[in-house]
Scaffold this motif. Structure first.
Motif, PDB file in Angstrom:
ATOM      1  N   TRP A 116      -2.365  24.602  -0.754  1.00 32.35           N
ATOM      2  CA  TRP A 116      -3.155  24.950  -1.936  1.00 32.35           C
ATOM      3  C   TRP A 116      -4.631  24.619  -1.767  1.00 32.35           C
ATOM      4  N   ILE A 117      -4.936  23.381  -1.364  1.00 29.37           N
ATOM      5  CA  ILE A 117      -6.337  22.956  -1.276  1.00 29.37           C
ATOM      6  C   ILE A 117      -6.816  22.778   0.159  1.00 29.37           C
ATOM      7  N   GLY A 118      -5.975  23.102   1.121  1.00 25.89           N
ATOM      8  CA  GLY A 118      -6.396  23.025   2.514  1.00 25.89           C
ATOM      9  C   GLY A 118      -5.978  21.736   3.186  1.00 25.89           C
ATOM     10  N   ARG A 119      -6.067  21.747   4.535  1.00 30.17           N
ATOM     11  CA  ARG A 119      -5.669  20.568   5.301  1.00 30.17           C
ATOM     12  C   ARG A 119      -6.631  19.398   5.073  1.00 30.17           C
ATOM     13  N   LYS A 120      -7.912  19.688   4.984  1.00 24.97           N
ATOM     14  CA  LYS A 120      -8.879  18.621   4.712  1.00 24.97           C
ATOM     15  C   LYS A 120      -8.663  18.040   3.321  1.00 24.97           C
ATOM     16  N   GLY A 121      -8.407  18.902   2.358  1.00 20.41           N
ATOM     17  CA  GLY A 121      -8.147  18.416   1.005  1.00 20.41           C
ATOM     18  C   GLY A 121      -6.919  17.527   0.959  1.00 20.41           C
ATOM     19  N   ALA A 122      -5.875  17.893   1.706  1.00 27.85           N
ATOM     20  CA  ALA A 122      -4.660  17.085   1.750  1.00 27.85           C
ATOM     21  C   ALA A 122      -4.921  15.722   2.382  1.00 27.85           C
ATOM     22  N   MET A 123      -5.772  15.677   3.404  1.00 26.43           N
ATOM     23  CA  MET A 123      -6.105  14.386   4.012  1.00 26.43           C
ATOM     24  C   MET A 123      -6.937  13.523   3.073  1.00 26.43           C
ATOM     25  N   ARG A 124      -7.756  14.149   2.245  1.00 30.10           N
ATOM     26  CA  ARG A 124      -8.491  13.381   1.222  1.00 30.10           C
ATOM     27  C   ARG A 124      -7.526  12.777   0.202  1.00 30.10           C
ATOM     28  N   VAL A 125      -6.545  13.558  -0.207  1.00 27.73           N
ATOM     29  CA  VAL A 125      -5.537  13.041  -1.137  1.00 27.73           C
ATOM     30  C   VAL A 125      -4.786  11.871  -0.503  1.00 27.73           C
ATOM     31  N   SER A 126      -4.407  12.029   0.752  1.00 28.46           N
ATOM     32  CA  SER A 126      -3.680  10.963   1.455  1.00 28.46           C
ATOM     33  C   SER A 126      -4.509   9.685   1.519  1.00 28.46           C
ATOM     34  N   SER A 127      -5.773   9.829   1.871  1.00 31.30           N
ATOM     35  CA  SER A 127      -6.660   8.665   1.974  1.00 31.30           C
ATOM     36  C   SER A 127      -6.858   7.997   0.621  1.00 31.30           C
ATOM     37  N   SER A 128      -6.971   8.792  -0.421  1.00 31.30           N
ATOM     38  CA  SER A 128      -7.180   8.240  -1.767  1.00 31.30           C
ATOM     39  C   SER A 128      -6.006   7.371  -2.199  1.00 31.30           C
ATOM     40  N   PHE A 129      -4.794   7.828  -1.916  1.00 32.63           N
ATOM     41  CA  PHE A 129      -3.615   7.029  -2.268  1.00 32.63           C
ATOM     42  C   PHE A 129      -3.563   5.737  -1.456  1.00 32.63           C
ATOM     43  N   CYS A 130      -3.915   5.822  -0.185  1.00 33.61           N
ATOM     44  CA  CYS A 130      -3.920   4.612   0.648  1.00 33.61           C
ATOM     45  C   CYS A 130      -4.957   3.601   0.150  1.00 33.61           C
ATOM     46  N   VAL A 131      -6.144   4.086  -0.184  1.00 31.94           N
ATOM     47  CA  VAL A 131      -7.198   3.196  -0.689  1.00 31.94           C
ATOM     48  C   VAL A 131      -6.760   2.517  -1.983  1.00 31.94           C
ATOM     49  N   ALA A 132      -6.221   3.310  -2.918  1.00 34.03           N
ATOM     50  CA  ALA A 132      -5.755   2.738  -4.188  1.00 34.03           C
ATOM     51  C   ALA A 132      -4.641   1.728  -3.949  1.00 34.03           C
ATOM     52  N   GLY A 133      -3.743   2.034  -3.025  1.00 34.86           N
ATOM     53  CA  GLY A 133      -2.640   1.128  -2.740  1.00 34.86           C
ATOM     54  C   GLY A 133      -3.086  -0.185  -2.129  1.00 34.86           C
ATOM     55  N   TRP A 134      -3.999  -0.106  -1.157  1.00 30.46           N
ATOM     56  CA  TRP A 134      -4.481  -1.336  -0.535  1.00 30.46           C
ATOM     57  C   TRP A 134      -5.217  -2.222  -1.534  1.00 30.46           C
ATOM     58  N   LEU A 135      -5.993  -1.625  -2.419  1.00 30.33           N
ATOM     59  CA  LEU A 135      -6.701  -2.413  -3.426  1.00 30.33           C
ATOM     60  C   LEU A 135      -5.723  -3.066  -4.403  1.00 30.33           C
ATOM     61  N   ALA A 136      -4.666  -2.341  -4.777  1.00 28.15           N
ATOM     62  CA  ALA A 136      -3.665  -2.917  -5.681  1.00 28.15           C
ATOM     63  C   ALA A 136      -2.957  -4.097  -5.030  1.00 28.15           C
ATOM     64  N   ILE A 137      -2.667  -3.973  -3.741  1.00 33.68           N
ATOM     65  CA  ILE A 137      -2.035  -5.091  -3.024  1.00 33.68           C
ATOM     66  C   ILE A 137      -2.986  -6.277  -2.941  1.00 33.68           C
ATOM     67  N   TYR A 138      -4.247  -6.011  -2.670  1.00 34.88           N
ATOM     68  CA  TYR A 138      -5.219  -7.098  -2.539  1.00 34.88           C
ATOM     69  C   TYR A 138      -5.356  -7.903  -3.832  1.00 34.88           C
ATOM     70  N   PHE A 139      -5.377  -7.219  -4.966  1.00 39.75           N
ATOM     71  CA  PHE A 139      -5.570  -7.899  -6.249  1.00 39.75           C
ATOM     72  C   PHE A 139      -4.256  -8.318  -6.917  1.00 39.75           C
ATOM     73  N   ALA A 140      -3.121  -8.096  -6.284  1.00 42.78           N
ATOM     74  CA  ALA A 140      -1.826  -8.364  -6.905  1.00 42.78           C
ATOM     75  C   ALA A 140      -1.616  -9.865  -7.151  1.00 42.78           C
ATOM     76  N   GLU A 141      -1.095 -10.158  -8.318  1.00 43.95           N
ATOM     77  CA  GLU A 141      -0.742 -11.535  -8.676  1.00 43.95           C
ATOM     78  C   GLU A 141       0.733 -11.668  -9.028  1.00 43.95           C
ATOM     79  N   GLY A 142       1.473 -10.596  -8.835  1.00 45.14           N
ATOM     80  CA  GLY A 142       2.897 -10.602  -9.138  1.00 45.14           C
ATOM     81  C   GLY A 142       3.581  -9.450  -8.443  1.00 45.14           C
ATOM     82  N   PRO A 143       4.911  -9.354  -8.552  1.00 49.21           N
ATOM     83  CA  PRO A 143       5.648  -8.324  -7.814  1.00 49.21           C
ATOM     84  C   PRO A 143       5.369  -6.889  -8.266  1.00 49.21           C
ATOM     85  N   LEU A 144       5.100  -6.669  -9.576  1.00 50.16           N
ATOM     86  CA  LEU A 144       4.913  -5.301 -10.057  1.00 50.16           C
ATOM     87  C   LEU A 144       3.678  -4.628  -9.457  1.00 50.16           C
ATOM     88  N   PRO A 145       2.456  -5.220  -9.553  1.00 50.57           N
ATOM     89  CA  PRO A 145       1.301  -4.559  -8.921  1.00 50.57           C
ATOM     90  C   PRO A 145       1.431  -4.481  -7.402  1.00 50.57           C
TER      91      PRO A 145
END
Length: 387
Positions: A116-145
């Motif tokens: 739909w949005i191209g291979r580059k667009g898909a890699m941007r989506v992939s990177s965005s999820f990884c960035v959000a995930g790593w930040l959530a892990i870094y700031f996590a204070e419990g099992p849910l985050p």
């Protein structure tokens, strides 16, 4: 009777003989050499420069490195996370295995997104999820985050596992396609290894921040490289397609022949090979998870055995299925079919990951004997299905 020769005529004949060249040159041969020279010059100019292909591949395989960093994160950080956040074995097993659940979702959804949005667009989506995930892990204070962050990095990992080899296969010339696509697996192994090594000396929160680096390279690097010409041709953007292909092959390259060959569907190969790749791909994720666990469990004095295992995996089940999958699907079904094959891969990986700690509690020897038996069955299956 000897005819008398005119003195003036004799002098003229002598001058003509002097003017004749000592070596006769065939005009046809001379023209032929000029033709060869011109053809050689044309060949050199049509070859072009492939530095843009290498740059594009480097940026794409940074996503593969991010994949490996996500997969290798949970092994060296287990004791630190369980101690700091007071997690039980079951809670940490959920944290470790939920990565592959996210990868399943990423694998099944990223194919249509890439179409739909191209291979580059898909890699941007992939990177965005990884960035959000790593930040959530870094700031996590419990099992849910912590679990939410792991789920997000899993989504990005599953998405990268599909879109990176597809992008590389679509931008690379035929003579480089196999080698460049294999770099996907090399960088995954590098990401797993580096995460494990530096994770033994760094805190788990710091290791999460380091996971942001390859994602940042992908996000910024995508502004410097062209979109996949094959995708541009598929969505009906001929001018952008030609411009992207010219950038990849070099400004002096002759792209006319390759341009004519691209969005020809390989229907003759598609049907039988889709079934075959669907049978073989699921073992890849299982082997990757086992490789990570072996790193965690085997002592340093067993490192030669580990090196043999990782090397065998990298040149076999680790690389080949992804290369085959990225090439054999016709362009009109590549997103859906590739996503489905990747989904099955990550489901098997999740099953192994979630049950690992429980199996180790039962028997460490029995766990690896079980894994070895499954791989032995896989060998038999591949031989039988290929005959």
């Amino acid at each position: 009777m000897i005819a008398k020769q005119d003195p003036e005529q004799g002098e003229s004949s002598l001058q003509e003989e002097i003017r004749e060249p000592l070596i006769l040159v065939d005009k046809a041969s001379d023209d032929e050499e000029d033709g060869y020279a011109a053809a050689d010059q044309t060949h050199k100019s049509s070859k072009g420069h492939e530095w843009m292909v290498y740059l594009s591949t480097f940026i794409a395989v940074c996503g593969s490195y991010a994949f490996g960093a996500c997969a290798g994160y949970s092994s060296p950080t287990q004791s630190g996370i369980m101690e700091d956040l007071s997690l039980s074995l079951a809670e940490y097993s959920l944290f470790g295995s939920i990565l592959t659940f996210g990868a399943m979702v990423g694998a099944i959804t990223i194919g249509p997104i890439a179409d739909w949005i191209g291979r580059k667009g898909a890699m941007r989506v992939s990177s965005s999820f990884c960035v959000a995930g790593w930040l959530a892990i870094y700031f996590a204070e419990g099992p849910l985050p912590l679990d939410i962050g792991r789920l997000a990095t899993g989504y990005g990992m599953g998405a990268f596992s599909y879109v990176v080899p597809v992008f590389i296969a679509e931008i690379a010339p035929k003579n480089l396609r196999g080698a460049l696509t294999t770099l996907n697996q090399v960088m995954i192994c590098c990401g797993v290894s580096v995460s494990f090594i530096i994770g033994t000396v760094l805190k788990w929160r710091v290791l999460a921040l380091i996971g942001l680096i390859p994602c940042a390279i992908v996000v910024l690097g995508l502004f410097l490289i062209p979109e996949s010409p094959r995708w541009l041709a598929k969505v009906g953007r001929p001018k952008d397609f030609e411009a992207a292909l010219q950038r990849l092959r070099g400004k002096d390259a002759d792209i006319s022949e390759e341009k004519d060959e691209i969005q020809v569907p390989i229907t003759a190969l598609g049907a039988p090979l889709i079934d075959r790749v669907g049978k073989k791909t699921p073992h890849t994720g299982f082997c990757l998870r086992i490789g990570r666990r072996v790193v965690h469990e085997i002592a340093l004095d067993a490192s030669p055995i580990l090196a043999v295992y990782i090397g065998s995996f990298s040149i076999g089940m680790g690389a080949v299925p992804w290369v085959v999958m990225s090439e054999i699907f016709p362009i009109n079904v590549k997103g859906v079919a590739g996503g489905l094959a990747t989904l099955v891969n990550w489901f098997i990986a999740w099953l192994e990951s979630y049950t690992f700690n429980f199996l180790m509690s039962w028997s460490s020897y029995g766990t690896f004997i079980l894994y070895g038996a499954i791989n032995a069955l896989a060998i038999v299956f591949v031989i039988k299905s290929g005959s």
